[in-house]
Design a protein around this motif. Sequence first.
Motif, mmCIF file in Angstrom:
data_model
loop_
_atom_site.group_PDB
_atom_site.id
_atom_site.type_symbol
_atom_site.label_atom_id
_atom_site.label_comp_id
_atom_site.label_asym_id
_atom_site.label_seq_id
_atom_site.Cartn_x
_atom_site.Cartn_y
_atom_site.Cartn_z
ATOM 1 N N THR A 152 46.415 35.649 71.372
ATOM 2 C CA THR A 152 46.459 34.195 71.216
ATOM 3 C C THR A 152 47.353 33.795 70.046
ATOM 4 O O THR A 152 48.174 32.873 70.156
ATOM 5 C CB THR A 152 45.042 33.641 70.984
ATOM 6 O OG1 THR A 152 44.248 33.873 72.153
ATOM 7 C CG2 THR A 152 45.074 32.144 70.707
ATOM 8 N N ALA A 153 47.205 34.491 68.923
ATOM 9 C CA ALA A 153 48.003 34.164 67.732
ATOM 10 C C ALA A 153 49.489 34.377 67.982
ATOM 11 O O ALA A 153 50.317 33.516 67.652
ATOM 12 C CB ALA A 153 47.536 35.005 66.550
ATOM 13 N N VAL A 154 49.839 35.527 68.584
ATOM 14 C CA VAL A 154 51.258 35.851 68.805
ATOM 15 C C VAL A 154 51.882 34.905 69.826
ATOM 16 O O VAL A 154 52.972 34.357 69.608
ATOM 17 C CB VAL A 154 51.411 37.318 69.259
ATOM 18 C CG1 VAL A 154 52.856 37.597 69.674
ATOM 19 C CG2 VAL A 154 50.998 38.274 68.141
ATOM 20 N N VAL A 155 51.206 34.697 70.954
ATOM 21 C CA VAL A 155 51.740 33.819 71.997
ATOM 22 C C VAL A 155 51.836 32.385 71.482
ATOM 23 O O VAL A 155 52.849 31.708 71.697
ATOM 24 C CB VAL A 155 50.870 33.891 73.275
ATOM 25 C CG1 VAL A 155 51.288 32.816 74.278
ATOM 26 C CG2 VAL A 155 50.976 35.276 73.916
ATOM 27 N N ALA A 156 50.799 31.910 70.786
ATOM 28 C CA ALA A 156 50.831 30.546 70.255
ATOM 29 C C ALA A 156 51.975 30.370 69.258
ATOM 30 O O ALA A 156 52.657 29.336 69.261
ATOM 31 C CB ALA A 156 49.499 30.206 69.591
ATOM 32 N N ARG A 157 52.183 31.383 68.416
ATOM 33 C CA ARG A 157 53.266 31.287 67.423
ATOM 34 C C ARG A 157 54.631 31.215 68.114
ATOM 35 O O ARG A 157 55.492 30.430 67.725
ATOM 36 C CB ARG A 157 53.198 32.469 66.464
ATOM 37 C CG ARG A 157 54.071 32.322 65.219
ATOM 38 C CD ARG A 157 53.571 31.231 64.290
ATOM 39 N NE ARG A 157 52.289 31.539 63.674
ATOM 40 C CZ ARG A 157 52.166 32.107 62.477
ATOM 41 N NH1 ARG A 157 53.240 32.397 61.760
ATOM 42 N NH2 ARG A 157 50.964 32.332 61.971
ATOM 43 N N ARG A 158 54.834 32.061 69.163
ATOM 44 C CA ARG A 158 56.108 32.028 69.885
ATOM 45 C C ARG A 158 56.314 30.688 70.598
ATOM 46 O O ARG A 158 57.431 30.157 70.619
ATOM 47 C CB ARG A 158 56.153 33.168 70.913
ATOM 48 C CG ARG A 158 56.056 34.586 70.364
ATOM 49 C CD ARG A 158 57.276 34.994 69.530
ATOM 50 N NE ARG A 158 57.103 34.614 68.144
ATOM 51 C CZ ARG A 158 56.385 35.302 67.255
ATOM 52 N NH1 ARG A 158 55.753 36.402 67.609
ATOM 53 N NH2 ARG A 158 56.305 34.896 66.005
ATOM 54 N N ILE A 159 55.238 30.153 71.189
ATOM 55 C CA ILE A 159 55.353 28.868 71.867
ATOM 56 C C ILE A 159 55.673 27.773 70.853
ATOM 57 O O ILE A 159 56.516 26.891 71.091
ATOM 58 C CB ILE A 159 54.053 28.526 72.627
ATOM 59 C CG1 ILE A 159 53.849 29.488 73.809
ATOM 60 C CG2 ILE A 159 54.065 27.079 73.116
ATOM 61 C CD1 ILE A 159 54.867 29.352 74.924
ATOM 62 N N GLY A 160 55.011 27.806 69.688
ATOM 63 C CA GLY A 160 55.280 26.823 68.644
ATOM 64 C C GLY A 160 56.715 26.883 68.154
ATOM 65 O O GLY A 160 57.302 25.860 67.775
ATOM 66 N N THR A 184 44.336 27.844 68.979
ATOM 67 C CA THR A 184 45.620 27.502 69.596
ATOM 68 C C THR A 184 46.385 26.486 68.759
ATOM 69 O O THR A 184 47.588 26.628 68.524
ATOM 70 C CB THR A 184 45.395 26.946 71.014
ATOM 71 O OG1 THR A 184 44.773 27.952 71.830
ATOM 72 C CG2 THR A 184 46.717 26.537 71.651
ATOM 73 N N LEU A 185 45.702 25.450 68.301
ATOM 74 C CA LEU A 185 46.370 24.416 67.507
ATOM 75 C C LEU A 185 46.880 24.966 66.179
ATOM 76 O O LEU A 185 47.968 24.605 65.727
ATOM 77 C CB LEU A 185 45.410 23.249 67.267
ATOM 78 C CG LEU A 185 45.123 22.374 68.489
ATOM 79 C CD1 LEU A 185 44.008 21.384 68.194
ATOM 80 C CD2 LEU A 185 46.390 21.633 68.920
ATOM 81 N N VAL A 186 46.106 25.834 65.544
ATOM 82 C CA VAL A 186 46.557 26.444 64.292
ATOM 83 C C VAL A 186 47.802 27.285 64.538
ATOM 84 O O VAL A 186 48.813 27.168 63.825
ATOM 85 C CB VAL A 186 45.442 27.298 63.659
ATOM 86 C CG1 VAL A 186 46.013 28.190 62.550
ATOM 87 C CG2 VAL A 186 44.353 26.403 63.083
ATOM 88 N N GLY A 187 47.758 28.157 65.547
ATOM 89 C CA GLY A 187 48.896 29.034 65.820
ATOM 90 C C GLY A 187 50.156 28.267 66.163
ATOM 91 O O GLY A 187 51.240 28.549 65.625
ATOM 92 N N ASN A 228 41.927 33.521 62.706
ATOM 93 C CA ASN A 228 42.475 34.321 63.793
ATOM 94 C C ASN A 228 43.685 33.666 64.433
ATOM 95 O O ASN A 228 44.657 34.343 64.782
ATOM 96 C CB ASN A 228 41.390 34.564 64.847
ATOM 97 C CG ASN A 228 40.276 35.457 64.332
ATOM 98 O OD1 ASN A 228 40.511 36.326 63.495
ATOM 99 N ND2 ASN A 228 39.060 35.247 64.799
ATOM 100 N N GLY A 229 43.637 32.350 64.622
ATOM 101 C CA GLY A 229 44.770 31.647 65.209
ATOM 102 C C GLY A 229 46.006 31.721 64.332
ATOM 103 O O GLY A 229 47.139 31.710 64.824
ATOM 104 N N ALA A 230 45.792 31.825 63.022
ATOM 105 C CA ALA A 230 46.913 31.966 62.092
ATOM 106 C C ALA A 230 47.458 33.390 62.068
ATOM 107 O O ALA A 230 48.536 33.631 61.536
ATOM 108 C CB ALA A 230 46.475 31.561 60.690
#
Length: 482
Positions: A107-115, A333-336, A415-417
Motif C-alpha cells: 500500500t505504501a509503495v503503490v500509493a507513493r508511486r501514484i502520488g 492511502t491518503l498519507v502515502g 504504515n502508509g508513510a
Amino acid sequence: MSTEPQSTGQIEASAAEAPAPAQSLWAELRDAIRGTNADYTKIPMRKAVFLLAVPMVLELVLESTFAVVDIFFVAKLGPSAVATVGLTESLLFLLYAIAMGLAMSVTAVVARRIGEGNREGAAVAAVQAIGVAVLLAVPFAVAGIFFAKDLLRLMGADPWTLEHGYPYMQWMLGGNVVIILLFVINAIFRGAGDAAIAMRVLWLANGLNILLCPLLIFGIGPFPEMGIEGAALATVIGRGTGVLYQLWVLFRGGKHIRVAASQLAWHGAIMWNIVRTSLGGIGQMIVAMTSWIFLMRILAGIGSEAVAGATIAIRIMMFTLMPAWGMSNAAATLVGQNLGAGQPGRAEASVWRIGWYNMAFTLLISVLFFFLHDRLIAIFTDDAQVIDIGGQWLRILSYSYFVYGWWMVAVQAFNGAGDTVTPTKINVVFFWLLQIPLSYVLAITLGWQHTGVFWGVFVSETSVGLFTLWLFSRGRWKTAQV
C-alpha cells in the motif's frame, strides 16, 4: 499537535477544504461504491476521506460479517469445534502477520508511486508484490498439510480436536496462498485509490463463504456433511474465487492501476524494496499476533470453554472493529499519496479527521458491549460457562474501546508513510514485554484464570494506543522514504 510550523498545516488543510461543486450525498455514495478517477491529493479532504473510507468500511464489514456467521455455524458443533477454530486461527495469525505486513508495504509503495504520478511504476511494484506473496505461502502450506495434528497438539488441543478437527487446519494452512494473495492484491488496489474494487472482491469472496458454510458443514441438499472441515473448505473456495476476480480486474485495468503483460518480469531491485519495506510491517504484525498465540495457549490450559468464550468474543470484536479498520486504511492511502505529492500537512490533517470519526464509532460500540455483553455471546452459544467467559471480555473491552479507534489510525498513518519499523518497536515493548508476562501473572500466578488474561490485554492495548498516538503527533513519520 504537530512539530511542523503551524502555517504549513493550516494552509494545506485549508486548500483541502476549498469549495467544490455541490454534489448530493447519494451521488457521492454512488461514486464511492462504483469508484472514480479522482485525484485524492487535490480534491477536498472531506470528499477524499468519504470516497476512500466508504468502500473500505463496506469491504471490511462484510469480512467481519463472514467471521461472525462462520463461528455461528461452527458453534452448533460444540465448544471443542469452536476451540479448534480458535487454536487454528491463533496459528493463522502468523500467516496474517506476514500477509498484512506485506500488504502495508505494498500500500505504501503503490500509493507513493501514484502520488508521484508514476502509474507504470505502481503496476511494476504490484507484480513484484504478487511474486513475493506466492513464495511466502509455500512453507505454511507444507506445515499445514503434513503437520496439522502436531501443531494442534503443541497448542494444547483437546482429544476431539486432535481426532476430528485437524482437517480444518489442513485446509486453512494448506490453501493459505489465497489468503495471502487476497490481502496483497487488495492492498495494491487500496494504495492506488481503487478502494471500490477491493470492496467488490471481498463481497464476492465472503458472500460465497457465507453461502457455502452451512451447506458444507451440515450437508444441506446435495452437499456432503463435512462438519468443521466444511467451514474451512468454504473459506478456501470463497477466497480462491476472490483472488481469480482480483487478477482479472488487475490485468483488465481499474480506475487508477492496470498491469500489462509486458510488466510480468522479475525486477530484483523493486522486489527487494518491497521486501525491505515490508520487514517492519511483518515484524510489527508478528509481534502482535504471536502475543495472541501465547494468550490462547494460556487459555487452553484453563479449558476449552475459556478458549471458546474468548474465540467468540474475538469474532465479535473483529466484527465491530472492521469499519474502524476500513477508515484507518483510508488514512494509510491518503498519507502515502499526499506524501508522494509533497503535501505532508494534508497527510496529517487527514489522519486527525479520520481519528475523530473512529473514536466516535468505537465509543458507540463501547456502550453496546457494556450493556449487552452476555446477550451478544449468547447469540452464538447456549453454553452458560462460555457465555459468562466471553461476556466478561466484552465488558472489560468496553472500558477503553475508543482508544482502539485512535490506535488504528495512528498505526496506519505510520504504515502508509512507509515507516513500519516504529510500530514494530512499539509492539515489542507493549505486547511481548508487557501483555504476555502480565496476562500470565494475573491468570496463573495470581489465579485469576481467564479474567487475568482479559485484564492483561486491557492494560497493554490501552497503553499502546495512547503511546502510539502521542508518537504520531511528533511528526517524524513525514520524512519516511519508500
